[in-house]
Scaffold this motif. Structure first.
Motif, PDB file in Angstrom:
ATOM      1  N   VAL A 180       0.833  -1.208   0.000  1.00 41.50           N
ATOM      2  CA  VAL A 180       0.000   0.000   0.000  1.00 41.50           C
ATOM      3  C   VAL A 180       0.865   1.255   0.000  1.00 41.50           C
ATOM      4  O   VAL A 180       0.527   2.257  -0.635  1.00 41.50           O
ATOM      5  CB  VAL A 180      -0.988   0.002   1.199  1.00 41.50           C
ATOM      6  CG1 VAL A 180      -0.271   0.173   2.532  1.00 41.50           C
ATOM      7  CG2 VAL A 180      -2.047   1.082   1.023  1.00 41.50           C
ATOM      8  N   GLN A 181       2.006   1.211   0.687  1.00 42.48           N
ATOM      9  CA  GLN A 181       2.906   2.362   0.685  1.00 42.48           C
ATOM     10  C   GLN A 181       3.522   2.575  -0.689  1.00 42.48           C
ATOM     11  O   GLN A 181       3.586   3.711  -1.179  1.00 42.48           O
ATOM     12  CB  GLN A 181       4.002   2.159   1.731  1.00 42.48           C
ATOM     13  CG  GLN A 181       3.491   2.181   3.161  1.00 42.48           C
ATOM     14  CD  GLN A 181       4.461   1.582   4.154  1.00 42.48           C
ATOM     15  OE1 GLN A 181       5.561   1.148   3.777  1.00 42.48           O
ATOM     16  NE2 GLN A 181       4.076   1.527   5.426  1.00 42.48           N
ATOM     17  N   ALA A 182       3.960   1.493  -1.317  1.00 46.41           N
ATOM     18  CA  ALA A 182       4.592   1.599  -2.635  1.00 46.41           C
ATOM     19  C   ALA A 182       3.625   2.142  -3.683  1.00 46.41           C
ATOM     20  O   ALA A 182       4.024   2.882  -4.585  1.00 46.41           O
ATOM     21  CB  ALA A 182       5.121   0.231  -3.064  1.00 46.41           C
ATOM     22  N   GLN A 183       2.345   1.776  -3.548  1.00 49.15           N
ATOM     23  CA  GLN A 183       1.352   2.243  -4.527  1.00 49.15           C
ATOM     24  C   GLN A 183       0.830   3.637  -4.201  1.00 49.15           C
ATOM     25  O   GLN A 183       0.633   4.466  -5.100  1.00 49.15           O
ATOM     26  CB  GLN A 183       0.182   1.264  -4.574  1.00 49.15           C
ATOM     27  CG  GLN A 183       0.537  -0.112  -5.113  1.00 49.15           C
ATOM     28  CD  GLN A 183      -0.668  -1.027  -5.162  1.00 49.15           C
ATOM     29  OE1 GLN A 183      -1.716  -0.664  -5.670  1.00 49.15           O
ATOM     30  NE2 GLN A 183      -0.527  -2.224  -4.610  1.00 49.15           N
ATOM     31  N   ALA A 184       0.587   3.896  -2.912  1.00 45.97           N
ATOM     32  CA  ALA A 184      -0.084   5.144  -2.538  1.00 45.97           C
ATOM     33  C   ALA A 184       0.845   6.354  -2.550  1.00 45.97           C
ATOM     34  O   ALA A 184       0.441   7.442  -2.988  1.00 45.97           O
ATOM     35  CB  ALA A 184      -0.716   4.996  -1.160  1.00 45.97           C
ATOM     36  N   ILE A 185       2.063   6.202  -2.073  1.00 45.48           N
ATOM     37  CA  ILE A 185       2.946   7.354  -1.901  1.00 45.48           C
ATOM     38  C   ILE A 185       3.167   8.136  -3.195  1.00 45.48           C
ATOM     39  O   ILE A 185       3.063   9.376  -3.202  1.00 45.48           O
ATOM     40  CB  ILE A 185       4.274   6.921  -1.249  1.00 45.48           C
ATOM     41  CG1 ILE A 185       4.031   6.545   0.220  1.00 45.48           C
ATOM     42  CG2 ILE A 185       5.327   8.035  -1.344  1.00 45.48           C
ATOM     43  CD1 ILE A 185       5.244   5.974   0.934  1.00 45.48           C
ATOM     44  N   PRO A 186       3.465   7.497  -4.339  1.00 48.88           N
ATOM     45  CA  PRO A 186       3.648   8.282  -5.571  1.00 48.88           C
ATOM     46  C   PRO A 186       2.404   9.073  -5.971  1.00 48.88           C
ATOM     47  O   PRO A 186       2.520  10.227  -6.408  1.00 48.88           O
ATOM     48  CB  PRO A 186       3.985   7.204  -6.614  1.00 48.88           C
ATOM     49  CG  PRO A 186       4.587   6.085  -5.823  1.00 48.88           C
ATOM     50  CD  PRO A 186       3.801   6.066  -4.555  1.00 48.88           C
ATOM     51  N   PHE A 187       1.219   8.479  -5.835  1.00 50.53           N
ATOM     52  CA  PHE A 187      -0.018   9.194  -6.180  1.00 50.53           C
ATOM     53  C   PHE A 187      -0.206  10.423  -5.284  1.00 50.53           C
ATOM     54  O   PHE A 187      -0.579  11.499  -5.749  1.00 50.53           O
ATOM     55  CB  PHE A 187      -1.235   8.279  -6.034  1.00 50.53           C
ATOM     56  CG  PHE A 187      -1.389   7.275  -7.142  1.00 50.53           C
ATOM     57  CD1 PHE A 187      -1.402   7.678  -8.471  1.00 50.53           C
ATOM     58  CD2 PHE A 187      -1.548   5.932  -6.845  1.00 50.53           C
ATOM     59  CE1 PHE A 187      -1.552   6.756  -9.492  1.00 50.53           C
ATOM     60  CE2 PHE A 187      -1.701   4.991  -7.863  1.00 50.53           C
ATOM     61  CZ  PHE A 187      -1.696   5.401  -9.187  1.00 50.53           C
ATOM     62  N   ILE A 188       0.034  10.243  -3.990  1.00 46.09           N
ATOM     63  CA  ILE A 188      -0.156  11.353  -3.052  1.00 46.09           C
ATOM     64  C   ILE A 188       0.842  12.472  -3.338  1.00 46.09           C
ATOM     65  O   ILE A 188       0.491  13.661  -3.336  1.00 46.09           O
ATOM     66  CB  ILE A 188      -0.028  10.859  -1.599  1.00 46.09           C
ATOM     67  CG1 ILE A 188      -1.123   9.821  -1.297  1.00 46.09           C
ATOM     68  CG2 ILE A 188      -0.133  12.026  -0.626  1.00 46.09           C
ATOM     69  CD1 ILE A 188      -0.969   9.137   0.061  1.00 46.09           C
ATOM     70  N   LEU A 189       2.092  12.100  -3.617  1.00 40.66           N
ATOM     71  CA  LEU A 189       3.112  13.109  -3.919  1.00 40.66           C
ATOM     72  C   LEU A 189       2.785  13.865  -5.204  1.00 40.66           C
ATOM     73  O   LEU A 189       3.195  15.020  -5.375  1.00 40.66           O
ATOM     74  CB  LEU A 189       4.491  12.457  -4.023  1.00 40.66           C
ATOM     75  CG  LEU A 189       5.086  11.923  -2.717  1.00 40.66           C
ATOM     76  CD1 LEU A 189       6.447  11.274  -2.978  1.00 40.66           C
ATOM     77  CD2 LEU A 189       5.221  13.034  -1.685  1.00 40.66           C
ATOM     78  N   ASP A 190       2.052  13.236  -6.107  1.00 43.61           N
ATOM     79  CA  ASP A 190       1.627  13.904  -7.341  1.00 43.61           C
ATOM     80  C   ASP A 190       0.438  14.822  -7.127  1.00 43.61           C
ATOM     81  O   ASP A 190      -0.043  15.458  -8.074  1.00 43.61           O
ATOM     82  CB  ASP A 190       1.264  12.863  -8.411  1.00 43.61           C
ATOM     83  CG  ASP A 190       2.497  12.230  -9.040  1.00 43.61           C
ATOM     84  OD1 ASP A 190       3.595  12.801  -8.886  1.00 43.61           O
ATOM     85  OD2 ASP A 190       2.368  11.170  -9.682  1.00 43.61           O
ATOM     86  N   GLY A 191      -0.091  14.854  -5.900  1.00 40.58           N
ATOM     87  CA  GLY A 191      -1.212  15.735  -5.593  1.00 40.58           C
ATOM     88  C   GLY A 191      -2.577  15.162  -5.906  1.00 40.58           C
ATOM     89  O   GLY A 191      -3.575  15.895  -5.880  1.00 40.58           O
ATOM     90  N   ARG A 192      -2.635  13.851  -6.178  1.00 41.63           N
ATOM     91  CA  ARG A 192      -3.911  13.230  -6.537  1.00 41.63           C
ATOM     92  C   ARG A 192      -4.789  12.974  -5.311  1.00 41.63           C
ATOM     93  O   ARG A 192      -4.285  12.650  -4.233  1.00 41.63           O
ATOM     94  CB  ARG A 192      -3.660  11.870  -7.235  1.00 41.63           C
ATOM     95  CG  ARG A 192      -2.942  11.940  -8.569  1.00 41.63           C
ATOM     96  CD  ARG A 192      -3.892  12.259  -9.704  1.00 41.63           C
ATOM     97  NE  ARG A 192      -4.986  11.309  -9.822  1.00 41.63           N
ATOM     98  CZ  ARG A 192      -4.923  10.154 -10.503  1.00 41.63           C
ATOM     99  NH1 ARG A 192      -3.792   9.796 -11.088  1.00 41.63           N
ATOM    100  NH2 ARG A 192      -5.987   9.382 -10.616  1.00 41.63           N
TER     101      ARG A 192
END
Length: 440
Positions: free
Chosen positions: A27-39
């Motif tokens: 969940v961290q590997a998938q979620a962190i990039p999306f959150i950092l992109d502002g999604r």
């Protein structure tokens, strides 16, 4: 993948490393990039999958990238949780991973004095972790300013809806800035969750690390059939026979939690109970004693246990099955966490067979049935209805059925309990009497 590949800054990576972590969970590997992109994001993740760090780490990173050194502090991130315990644990995670960053955070919930919280808020915080009821107490008193919130995180949103917080959540959302990032985490899905997502999430990224409404595959699950009146005795036998050292036990009611804990103490097994009638100090001490091994058995109701973070918990026992099948998934999610194996045992009597069928339908598997020698169920005892509500008995529990009682079917699995708030706040939703809100 390593944490060093997730575009997190050095102070955050240092804190992560000091906690002994190098590889993110799915969940961290998938979620962190999306959150950092502002999604905006909808994440389906069960407890124990690392979801708290999954939003805490990128949240801290975003604050760091947009940090303003001048001017007063404003609440820039608002994290809503359903219970005091979960709020406190999220607060600890924020402090742990943000210890090398200049941000201030605080946790506010009911059941404790409001004045120290007011003082802290007046001094300024960047990150606010709160239960909905107490947050609205501060809003009504004008002691919190939410006009500068850049990110809203709803943790365990399904539980907040189950507890009757949907109106409160919508009231909070209505006073937040429209331009913000929204993250919603939920272990299970329902029509209410879908409606909530549609109303607050904008083109969200969807992350799901476990099949919907399923139990952890790392948890060995089994059922032991027993008469209702002999459940406590059987549980005590299992603890001693198997030399269990750490067990989390679930009951439906506060009354039954107290009753089991008292019984265990009488037979020489150190135990403690946590539920809504216990003070926050008592609940905190019980959890601390359990984690430190001072008590072997922690007896809890669903509301009190929601969000408990116990590393490598080996055993979860359902002394009584929950009347809502999804709660079974939440309960057994306390074990089998972070890659560790665990065991979940349900002590099931004839009254609960309908509940068991509903659980098996939800998780799409039939659970193994066992019988313990000396505790064989009496096949002549008919089912009795399990009474939900404020009486505290929850049906027979461990009391024997009156002689001559006529058999009746259990309460249908599809029924829902009256939503209840459990954060200890003074805030009340419209249109509900206090009596209807008492419960477990």
């Amino acid at each position: 993948m390593l944490f060093t590949e997730l575009n997190l800054s050095a102070p955050i990576l240092k804190a992560v490393s000091e906690e002994g972590y190098t590889t993110p969970t799915p969940v961290q590997a998938q979620a962190i990039p999306f959150i950092l992109d502002g999604r905006d994001m909808l994440a389906g993740a069960q407890t124990g999958t690392g979801k708290t760090a999954g939003f805490t780490l990128p949240m801290l990173e975003i604050l760091s990238r947009n940090h303003h050194t001048k001017g007063p502090r404003h609440v820039r991130v608002l994290i809503l949780t359903p219970t005091r315990e979960l709020a406190a644990q999220v607060g600890e995670s924020v402090k742990t991973y943000g210890k090398y960053l200049p941000f201030k955070s605080t946790v506010i919930f009911g059941g404790v004095g409001i004045q120290p919280q007011i003082t802290t808020l007046r001094n300024g915080v960047d990150i606010l972790i709160a239960t909905p009821g107490r947050l609205l107490d501060h809003v009504s008193q004008g002691t919190v300013d939410l006009r500068h919130v850049e990110m809203l995180i709803l943790d365990e949103a399904d539980r907040m809806l189950d507890m009757g917080f949907v109106k409160d959540i919508r009231r909070v959302i209505a006073i937040l800035p429209q331009k913000r990032q929204n993250l919603l985490f939920s272990a299970t899905y329902s029509d209410e969750i879908k409606k909530l997502c549609e109303s607050i999430l904008r083109n969200p990224a969807v992350v799901e690390v476990a099949r919907r409404n399923t139990s952890s595959e790392l948890v060995t699950q089994r059922v032991i059939l027993v008469d209702c009146a002999r459940k406590s005795a059987l549980f005590g036998h299992l603890v001693k026979e198997n030399k269990w050292e750490q067990v989390l036990v679930f009951t439906r009611t506060k009354h039954q939690a107290n009753k089991l804990s008292e019984y265990l103490q009488k037979i020489g097994i150190a135990s403690a109970a946590i539920h809504g009638n216990k003070s926050q100090a008592a609940r905190t001490k019980a959890l601390s004693d359990f984690k430190e091994g001072k008590v072997k058995i922690l007896v809890a109701t669903d509301i009190a246990a929601r969000g408990l973070d116990i590393d490598q918990l080996p055993h979860v026992v359902n002394l009584e099955l929950p009347n809502i099948a999804e709660d079974y998934v939440h309960r057994i999610g306390r074990t089998g966490r972070a890659g560790n194996e665990g065991e979940a045992i349900s002590l099931v009597c004839v009254d609960e067979y309908d509940y068991l069928k509903g659980i098996e339908k939800l998780i799409n598997r039939k659970l193994d049935r066992d019988i313990v020698a000396g505790f064989e169920p009496d096949p002549d005892i008919p089912a009795m209805p399990i009474v939900q509500g404020r009486g505290g008995g929850g049906g027979r529990g461990n009391s024997q059925r009156p002689q001559g009682a006529k058999p009746q079917g259990a309460k249908p699995q599809g029924s829902r309990r009256e939503p209840q708030k459990r954060d200890g706040s003074s805030h009340r939703s419209e249109g509900r009497s206090n009596d209807s809100r008492r419960g477990r």
